[in-house]
Design a protein around this motif. Structure first.
Motif, PDB file in Angstrom:
ATOM      1  N   THR A 236       0.804  -1.236   0.000  1.00  0.00           N
ATOM      2  CA  THR A 236       0.000   0.000   0.000  1.00  0.00           C
ATOM      3  C   THR A 236       0.831   1.278   0.000  1.00  0.00           C
ATOM      4  N   PHE A 237       2.149   1.156  -0.012  1.00  0.00           N
ATOM      5  CA  PHE A 237       2.993   2.346   0.002  1.00  0.00           C
ATOM      6  C   PHE A 237       4.292   2.071  -0.750  1.00  0.00           C
ATOM      7  N   ARG A 238       5.000   3.140  -1.051  1.00  0.00           N
ATOM      8  CA  ARG A 238       6.269   3.023  -1.765  1.00  0.00           C
ATOM      9  C   ARG A 238       7.323   3.888  -1.085  1.00  0.00           C
ATOM     10  N   LEU A 239       8.517   3.349  -0.950  1.00  0.00           N
ATOM     11  CA  LEU A 239       9.657   4.086  -0.426  1.00  0.00           C
ATOM     12  C   LEU A 239      10.454   4.667  -1.592  1.00  0.00           C
ATOM     13  N   ILE A 240      10.803   5.932  -1.477  1.00  0.00           N
ATOM     14  CA  ILE A 240      11.622   6.590  -2.498  1.00  0.00           C
ATOM     15  C   ILE A 240      12.965   6.955  -1.870  1.00  0.00           C
ATOM     16  N   VAL A 241      14.031   6.338  -2.349  1.00  0.00           N
ATOM     17  CA  VAL A 241      15.361   6.634  -1.827  1.00  0.00           C
ATOM     18  C   VAL A 241      15.797   7.998  -2.364  1.00  0.00           C
ATOM     19  N   ALA A 242      16.035   8.931  -1.455  1.00  0.00           N
ATOM     20  CA  ALA A 242      16.334  10.320  -1.851  1.00  0.00           C
ATOM     21  C   ALA A 242      17.803  10.460  -2.231  1.00  0.00           C
ATOM     22  N   ARG A 243      18.162   9.867  -3.367  1.00  0.00           N
ATOM     23  CA  ARG A 243      19.552   9.916  -3.837  1.00  0.00           C
ATOM     24  C   ARG A 243      19.977  11.350  -4.120  1.00  0.00           C
ATOM     25  N   GLY A 244      21.253  11.619  -3.902  1.00  0.00           N
ATOM     26  CA  GLY A 244      21.754  12.954  -4.181  1.00  0.00           C
ATOM     27  C   GLY A 244      22.713  13.424  -3.110  1.00  0.00           C
ATOM     28  N   ARG A 245      22.717  14.717  -2.878  1.00  0.00           N
ATOM     29  CA  ARG A 245      23.749  15.327  -2.034  1.00  0.00           C
ATOM     30  C   ARG A 245      23.668  14.906  -0.567  1.00  0.00           C
ATOM     31  N   LEU A 246      22.498  14.418  -0.107  1.00  0.00           N
ATOM     32  CA  LEU A 246      22.398  14.004   1.293  1.00  0.00           C
ATOM     33  C   LEU A 246      23.095  12.668   1.562  1.00  0.00           C
ATOM     34  N   PHE A 247      23.619  12.053   0.510  1.00  0.00           N
ATOM     35  CA  PHE A 247      24.443  10.857   0.678  1.00  0.00           C
ATOM     36  C   PHE A 247      25.933  11.193   0.653  1.00  0.00           C
ATOM     37  N   ASP A 248      26.272  12.450   0.343  1.00  0.00           N
ATOM     38  CA  ASP A 248      27.673  12.864   0.328  1.00  0.00           C
ATOM     39  C   ASP A 248      28.263  12.790   1.737  1.00  0.00           C
ATOM     40  N   ARG A 249      29.529  12.474   1.817  1.00  0.00           N
ATOM     41  CA  ARG A 249      30.306  12.450   3.068  1.00  0.00           C
ATOM     42  C   ARG A 249      29.768  11.435   4.080  1.00  0.00           C
ATOM     43  N   CYS A 250      29.018  10.448   3.608  1.00  0.00           N
ATOM     44  CA  CYS A 250      28.565   9.380   4.501  1.00  0.00           C
ATOM     45  C   CYS A 250      29.705   8.411   4.780  1.00  0.00           C
ATOM     46  N   GLU A 251      29.848   8.009   6.027  1.00  0.00           N
ATOM     47  CA  GLU A 251      30.819   6.977   6.362  1.00  0.00           C
ATOM     48  C   GLU A 251      30.482   5.678   5.637  1.00  0.00           C
ATOM     49  N   HIS A 252      31.515   4.911   5.344  1.00  0.00           N
ATOM     50  CA  HIS A 252      31.302   3.628   4.678  1.00  0.00           C
ATOM     51  C   HIS A 252      30.342   2.750   5.468  1.00  0.00           C
ATOM     52  N   GLU A 253      30.504   2.723   6.803  1.00  0.00           N
ATOM     53  CA  GLU A 253      29.645   1.871   7.637  1.00  0.00           C
ATOM     54  C   GLU A 253      28.185   2.317   7.579  1.00  0.00           C
ATOM     55  N   VAL A 254      27.957   3.623   7.485  1.00  0.00           N
ATOM     56  CA  VAL A 254      26.591   4.144   7.396  1.00  0.00           C
ATOM     57  C   VAL A 254      25.971   3.774   6.051  1.00  0.00           C
ATOM     58  N   LEU A 255      26.711   3.990   4.973  1.00  0.00           N
ATOM     59  CA  LEU A 255      26.205   3.639   3.645  1.00  0.00           C
ATOM     60  C   LEU A 255      25.935   2.149   3.532  1.00  0.00           C
ATOM     61  N   GLY A 351       3.370  11.542  -3.652  1.00  0.00           N
ATOM     62  CA  GLY A 351       2.000  11.166  -3.391  1.00  0.00           C
ATOM     63  C   GLY A 351       1.715  10.801  -1.949  1.00  0.00           C
ATOM     64  N   ASN A 352       0.441  10.595  -1.642  1.00  0.00           N
ATOM     65  CA  ASN A 352       0.000  10.277  -0.280  1.00  0.00           C
ATOM     66  C   ASN A 352       0.591   8.975   0.234  1.00  0.00           C
ATOM     67  N   ASN A 353       0.871   8.045  -0.653  1.00  0.00           N
ATOM     68  CA  ASN A 353       1.374   6.731  -0.244  1.00  0.00           C
ATOM     69  C   ASN A 353       2.850   6.552  -0.565  1.00  0.00           C
ATOM     70  N   GLU A 354       3.559   7.686  -0.675  1.00  0.00           N
ATOM     71  CA  GLU A 354       4.998   7.649  -0.909  1.00  0.00           C
ATOM     72  C   GLU A 354       5.724   8.303   0.267  1.00  0.00           C
ATOM     73  N   VAL A 355       6.868   7.728   0.599  1.00  0.00           N
ATOM     74  CA  VAL A 355       7.682   8.221   1.708  1.00  0.00           C
ATOM     75  C   VAL A 355       9.132   8.237   1.250  1.00  0.00           C
ATOM     76  N   PHE A 356       9.827   9.336   1.530  1.00  0.00           N
ATOM     77  CA  PHE A 356      11.250   9.395   1.205  1.00  0.00           C
ATOM     78  C   PHE A 356      12.062   8.707   2.304  1.00  0.00           C
ATOM     79  N   VAL A 357      13.159   8.073   1.899  1.00  0.00           N
ATOM     80  CA  VAL A 357      14.006   7.353   2.851  1.00  0.00           C
ATOM     81  C   VAL A 357      15.465   7.695   2.559  1.00  0.00           C
TER      82      VAL A 357
END
Length: 442
Positions: A236-255, A351-357
């Motif tokens: 009933t829902f979809r996850l959208i991975v918010a690719r882009g600059r918010l993944f910059d400078r992430c530690e390897h372990e976090v990624l 949309g109403n049934n979409e969530v960014f992750v």
């Protein structure tokens, strides 16, 4: 922490005594600024009497709750982590959220440590000290709701109520391994709470699971006795991975922890696709080039409390407040209008049934030794604020779920549509259950 199965057969009085014993243990140093042992015992006894007569006030009745030191509690000074506010007179009544907790039968055990004015994200406090991260005492716990998260992880409270202006609930939840929920602005009243930013402040819970966050949020928002949280069915829902600059400078372990989590969720049947919030981030950047709301608005709060200068304020905090003082009134109005437009634009982008992750924070909890230098402190403080503050700027509900990451903890953050708080919690329940089924408890 006190396990759920233990709560089913221990009385409120018995659980309270366990919590109080932990508060007085060595690892509890700097977690609480005030402990209300006498009133908490009275509240626990009353909760047990209600349980015995079948007159429970709901699922929060008899639960042990800590509250952040920026909430008014009658008879205590609301110091908000600052030495300069200790001279204020004691509050004459409880903050609205504390009243609602008590009315729901919660046992308010004490006030928890925080960063000064709630104005930094690592958990440091030069006035009152800082609790160590419960996973590694040599690391920061995250802030500004630092004592709040430690009180839950170390079993001194079953839930904690904090504030989130740029991530101050979700950051400590991610760095210390809890669930932290930030509601849409306006759902939970801020009356009786020190205001870092009247534009961005929100109040929410930190707990060991999504269900407890839901129960607390329903009470805080005035919904009364909440129904049981229903997990959202996977289709009933979809996850959208918010690719882009918010993944910059992430530690390897976090990624690695994040990508493994996405793989597990996809294999569990969830709909997941890559997407982007880059346009919204451009909108936020346009505001940031003028100034930041907390730096400007906290000055108004301090003046309303009679603080005419910043003598005695931590220099790291003072520098940020002084930066806001240089923003002109016309520029501030422009910031407000840009933010309103950004909120409307972002709300229309999914949309109403979409969530960014995305990852809650790009790094794991820094070592205390790594932030001794002011430059390093400000760099790391800004880095951990970078991702979660987006939800505050765009006025969206958001939740951080714990993920193991190389022997420490990090967080998986969901951002939902504005005003769709309950639906986000239903989705978070499904996601969290799937993640925990693949990993050891945190």
């Amino acid at each position: 922490m006190i396990a759920t199965k233990d709560r089913s057969h221990l009385s409120a009085v018995a659980r309270l005594e366990v919590a109080l014993a932990r508060i007085h243990s060595p690892q509890a140093k700097n977690v609480f600024t005030a402990v209300f042992a006498d009133s908490a015992r009275w509240e626990a006894e009353a909760a047990d009497r209600r349980a015995a007569t079948g007159s429970s006030r709901g699922p929060l009745d008899g639960r042990i709750v800590s509250v952040k030191a920026l909430f008014d509690v009658a008879g205590t000074v609301t110091s908000s982590g600052s030495a300069v506010l200790r001279r204020l007179p004691p509050a004459v009544e409880d903050a609205e959220v504390v009243k609602r907790l008590r009315a729901a039968g919660a046992i308010v055990i004490g006030k928890t440590q925080m960063t000064e004015f709630a104005f930094s994200a690592l958990g440091t406090n030069s006035h009152d000290g800082m609790p160590g991260n419960p996973r590694d005492r040599a690391r920061v716990p995250g802030g500004s709701s630092s004592g709040a998260v430690v009180s839950v992880i170390d079993g001194m409270a079953e839930l904690a109520i904090g504030s989130d202006t740029g991530g101050s609930i979700r950051i400590p939840a991610a760095l210390s391994g809890a669930v932290g929920f930030k509601p849409t602005s306006g759902f939970v009243p801020t009356a009786g709470a020190f205001s870092l930013s009247s534009s961005l402040d929100t109040i929410g819970p930190i707990a060991s699971n999504v269900a407890d966050c839901f129960v607390a949020d329903q009470v805080l928002s005035g919904e009364g006795a909440p129904p049981r949280l229903r997990a959202a069915p996977p289709g009933t829902f979809r996850l959208i991975v918010a690719r882009g600059r918010l993944f910059d400078r992430c530690e390897h372990e976090v990624l690695n922890a994040f990508e493994n989590a996405i793989d597990r969720l996809r294999s569990g049947g969830l709909q997941i696709k890559d997407g982007s919030i880059e346009a919204a981030l451009d909108d936020v950047a346009r505001i940031d080039r003028i100034g930041t709301f907390p730096s400007i608005e906290v000055g108004a709060t301090l003046r309303s409390l009679g603080l005419s200068d910043l003598d005695g304020v931590d220099p790291r905090t003072r520098a940020r407040i002084e930066a806001g003082a240089g923003v002109l009134g016309t520029e501030y109005v422009h910031m407000v209008r840009l933010r309103q437009a950004a909120i409307r634009s972002f709300e229309q982008s999914f949309g109403n049934n979409e969530v960014f992750v995305l990852p809650t924070v790009p790094i794991r909890a820094p070592l205390l030794s790594s932030i001794a230098d002011d430059t390093a402190f400000h760099q790391l403080n800004g880095l951990v604020l970078r991702n979660p503050r987006v939800a505050n700027m765009l006025d969206c509900p958001s939740i951080s779920l714990p993920l193991p990451a190389g022997g420490l903890l990090t967080g998986l953050m969901l951002i939902g549509r504005r005003n769709a708080d309950r639906h986000l919690l239903e989705i978070a329940s499904t996601v969290d259950t799937m993640l925990r089924s693949y990993s050891h408890p945190v």
